[in-house]
Design a protein around this motif. Sequence first.
Motif, PDB file in Angstrom:
ATOM      1  N   CYS A  86      -3.912  20.117 -52.943  1.00 40.29           N
ATOM      2  CA  CYS A  86      -2.455  20.339 -52.925  1.00 40.29           C
ATOM      3  C   CYS A  86      -1.742  19.049 -53.340  1.00 40.29           C
ATOM      4  CB  CYS A  86      -2.015  20.786 -51.533  1.00 40.29           C
ATOM      5  SG  CYS A  86      -2.680  22.407 -51.059  1.00 40.29           S
ATOM      6  N   ASP A  87      -0.490  19.184 -53.747  1.00 34.90           N
ATOM      7  CA  ASP A  87       0.254  18.037 -54.265  1.00 34.90           C
ATOM      8  C   ASP A  87       0.595  17.022 -53.180  1.00 34.90           C
ATOM      9  OD1 ASP A  87       0.492  19.038 -57.006  1.00 34.90           O
ATOM     10  OD2 ASP A  87       1.779  20.562 -56.124  1.00 34.90           O
ATOM     11  N   VAL A  88       0.939  17.504 -52.000  1.00 32.43           N
ATOM     12  CA  VAL A  88       1.286  16.632 -50.879  1.00 32.43           C
ATOM     13  C   VAL A  88       0.565  17.162 -49.646  1.00 32.43           C
ATOM     14  CG1 VAL A  88       3.137  15.687 -49.436  1.00 32.43           C
ATOM     15  CG2 VAL A  88       3.564  16.167 -51.865  1.00 32.43           C
ATOM     16  N   VAL A  89      -0.167  16.287 -48.966  1.00 30.00           N
ATOM     17  CA  VAL A  89      -0.945  16.678 -47.789  1.00 30.00           C
ATOM     18  C   VAL A  89      -0.382  15.965 -46.562  1.00 30.00           C
ATOM     19  CG1 VAL A  89      -3.228  16.751 -46.729  1.00 30.00           C
ATOM     20  CG2 VAL A  89      -2.997  16.964 -49.225  1.00 30.00           C
ATOM     21  N   VAL A  90      -0.055  16.751 -45.537  1.00 24.88           N
ATOM     22  CA  VAL A  90       0.432  16.217 -44.267  1.00 24.88           C
ATOM     23  C   VAL A  90      -0.628  16.509 -43.212  1.00 24.88           C
ATOM     24  CG1 VAL A  90       2.288  16.226 -42.557  1.00 24.88           C
ATOM     25  CG2 VAL A  90       2.808  16.713 -44.974  1.00 24.88           C
ATOM     26  N   THR A  91      -1.046  15.495 -42.480  1.00 26.70           N
ATOM     27  CA  THR A  91      -2.056  15.667 -41.434  1.00 26.70           C
ATOM     28  C   THR A  91      -1.533  15.218 -40.086  1.00 26.70           C
ATOM     29  OG1 THR A  91      -4.335  15.142 -40.763  1.00 26.70           O
ATOM     30  CG2 THR A  91      -3.093  13.385 -41.847  1.00 26.70           C
ATOM     31  N   ALA A  92      -1.995  15.880 -39.042  1.00 26.08           N
ATOM     32  CA  ALA A  92      -1.753  15.401 -37.687  1.00 26.08           C
ATOM     33  C   ALA A  92      -2.780  14.313 -37.373  1.00 26.08           C
ATOM     34  CB  ALA A  92      -1.876  16.548 -36.691  1.00 26.08           C
ATOM     35  N   PRO A  93      -2.462  13.383 -36.477  1.00 23.81           N
ATOM     36  CA  PRO A  93      -3.394  12.282 -36.182  1.00 23.81           C
ATOM     37  C   PRO A  93      -4.758  12.748 -35.681  1.00 23.81           C
ATOM     38  CG  PRO A  93      -1.211  11.789 -35.301  1.00 23.81           C
ATOM     39  CD  PRO A  93      -1.169  13.217 -35.774  1.00 23.81           C
ATOM     40  N   ALA A  94      -4.781  13.818 -34.868  1.00 26.63           N
ATOM     41  CA  ALA A  94      -6.036  14.260 -34.254  1.00 26.63           C
ATOM     42  C   ALA A  94      -6.814  15.256 -35.117  1.00 26.63           C
ATOM     43  CB  ALA A  94      -5.754  14.883 -32.887  1.00 26.63           C
ATOM     44  N   THR A  95      -6.309  15.592 -36.290  1.00 24.72           N
ATOM     45  CA  THR A  95      -7.001  16.542 -37.164  1.00 24.72           C
ATOM     46  C   THR A  95      -8.393  16.030 -37.533  1.00 24.72           C
ATOM     47  OG1 THR A  95      -4.955  17.410 -38.106  1.00 24.72           O
ATOM     48  CG2 THR A  95      -6.939  17.678 -39.415  1.00 24.72           C
ATOM     49  N   ARG A  96      -9.391  16.926 -37.505  1.00 22.25           N
ATOM     50  CA  ARG A  96     -10.748  16.584 -37.933  1.00 22.25           C
ATOM     51  C   ARG A  96     -10.916  16.939 -39.404  1.00 22.25           C
ATOM     52  NH1 ARG A  96     -15.471  18.730 -36.410  1.00 22.25           N
ATOM     53  NH2 ARG A  96     -14.515  20.731 -35.910  1.00 22.25           N
ATOM     54  N   TRP A  97     -11.339  15.965 -40.185  1.00 21.08           N
ATOM     55  CA  TRP A  97     -11.652  16.146 -41.600  1.00 21.08           C
ATOM     56  C   TRP A  97     -13.143  15.900 -41.792  1.00 21.08           C
ATOM     57  CZ3 TRP A  97      -7.845  17.107 -45.427  1.00 21.08           C
ATOM     58  CH2 TRP A  97      -6.516  17.002 -44.985  1.00 21.08           C
ATOM     59  N   HIS A  98     -13.838  16.853 -42.417  1.00 20.22           N
ATOM     60  CA  HIS A  98     -15.285  16.654 -42.588  1.00 20.22           C
ATOM     61  C   HIS A  98     -15.830  17.549 -43.691  1.00 20.22           C
ATOM     62  CE1 HIS A  98     -19.619  16.624 -40.830  1.00 20.22           C
ATOM     63  NE2 HIS A  98     -19.421  15.556 -41.575  1.00 20.22           N
ATOM     64  N   LEU A  99     -16.808  17.022 -44.425  1.00 18.38           N
ATOM     65  CA  LEU A  99     -17.601  17.790 -45.386  1.00 18.38           C
ATOM     66  C   LEU A  99     -19.018  17.893 -44.815  1.00 18.38           C
ATOM     67  CD1 LEU A  99     -16.376  16.135 -48.717  1.00 18.38           C
ATOM     68  CD2 LEU A  99     -15.799  18.429 -47.880  1.00 18.38           C
ATOM     69  N   PRO A 100     -19.364  19.029 -44.188  1.00 17.31           N
ATOM     70  CA  PRO A 100     -20.678  19.144 -43.548  1.00 17.31           C
ATOM     71  C   PRO A 100     -21.786  19.637 -44.471  1.00 17.31           C
ATOM     72  CG  PRO A 100     -19.365  21.071 -43.038  1.00 17.31           C
ATOM     73  CD  PRO A 100     -18.495  20.175 -43.890  1.00 17.31           C
ATOM     74  N   GLU A 101     -21.447  19.925 -45.745  1.00 21.90           N
ATOM     75  CA  GLU A 101     -22.397  20.612 -46.621  1.00 21.90           C
ATOM     76  C   GLU A 101     -23.712  19.860 -46.795  1.00 21.90           C
ATOM     77  OE1 GLU A 101     -18.319  22.058 -48.117  1.00 21.90           O
ATOM     78  OE2 GLU A 101     -19.183  20.265 -47.189  1.00 21.90           O
ATOM     79  N   VAL A 102     -23.658  18.559 -47.063  1.00 22.72           N
ATOM     80  CA  VAL A 102     -24.889  17.813 -47.318  1.00 22.72           C
ATOM     81  C   VAL A 102     -25.809  17.864 -46.100  1.00 22.72           C
ATOM     82  CG1 VAL A 102     -25.841  15.527 -47.810  1.00 22.72           C
ATOM     83  CG2 VAL A 102     -23.864  16.352 -49.090  1.00 22.72           C
ATOM     84  N   SER A 103     -25.246  17.809 -44.903  1.00 22.25           N
ATOM     85  CA  SER A 103     -26.078  17.885 -43.697  1.00 22.25           C
ATOM     86  C   SER A 103     -26.729  19.258 -43.547  1.00 22.25           C
ATOM     87  CB  SER A 103     -25.234  17.568 -42.451  1.00 22.25           C
ATOM     88  OG  SER A 103     -24.254  18.569 -42.238  1.00 22.25           O
ATOM     89  N   LEU A 104     -26.159  20.280 -44.193  1.00 22.94           N
ATOM     90  CA  LEU A 104     -26.742  21.621 -44.176  1.00 22.94           C
ATOM     91  C   LEU A 104     -27.743  21.832 -45.305  1.00 22.94           C
ATOM     92  CD1 LEU A 104     -23.499  23.673 -43.401  1.00 22.94           C
ATOM     93  CD2 LEU A 104     -25.401  23.225 -41.829  1.00 22.94           C
TER      94      LEU A 104
END
Length: 254
Positions: free
Chosen positions: A116-134
């Motif tokens: 998206c053009d502009v991303v707003v996040t809350a401080p406690a939001t979890r961001w993760h790419l788990p694919e490689v671990s799978l």
Amino acid sequence: MKFVTRDCDGKVEILTLNRPERRNALGEDILKDLLESVDRAASDKDVNVILLAGNGPGFSAGADLKDFSAGDIEGTFNLNGRLGAFVRSLTLIRKPVVCAVDGFALGGGLMLAASCDVVVTAPATRWHLPEVSLGWLPGFGLNTLATRVGPFVARSLSWSPTAIDGVEAHRLGLADILSPPNETAREVALHYAKDLAAMPPHAVLTTKQFFSTSIAAGAEVMDDLANRYFAQDILHETARANMQRFLPKKAAGV
């Protein structure tokens, strides 16, 4: 539409992923509704800005592995390709897309938000790419992620065994705006979107178009390469075993 709800606030159209029981996982049904709702908002002369958010505990948990696991290799490859084409299209439509990320943005949900053009996040939001671990490489969005944060950080995020929070996502450039502790990302994103919608739309459009050229450059080719690596990876024993975990019991032969 069942899986994407639509609300309007002035010149802002709010599209909310509405599959909380599946943590807004991205599969065939929700993709169909996203394509239709974004296309309609993009062509509506009364809409200046699109705001994308998630209903329930988080934004999106990523690709719906039930849809991915139930198909053959070719079907899974094609679904990944269509998801990639949709997230790339957000850079090219003629209106800004603001994304509000509360709770979590995982896997394909992270890629959707980052596109998206502009991303707003809350401080406690979890961001993760788990694919490689799978056991597999993410099949789309890596080029856009690298455009946002740089290739070394994108690689680190791609194989990281742990999530980062919204504060770190903002520091890295994965998110553009960090909401204060007393406001949700959605509240801050709506305020930002309304301010943006009040600006001359022709100038907002030309600004988006100017930068879209460099943001989108090479994304289609790189997504195709990533998807081919993904299709190669899911043939491995570890990946197949993890895919099978998400199948309904009958389909999995249990």
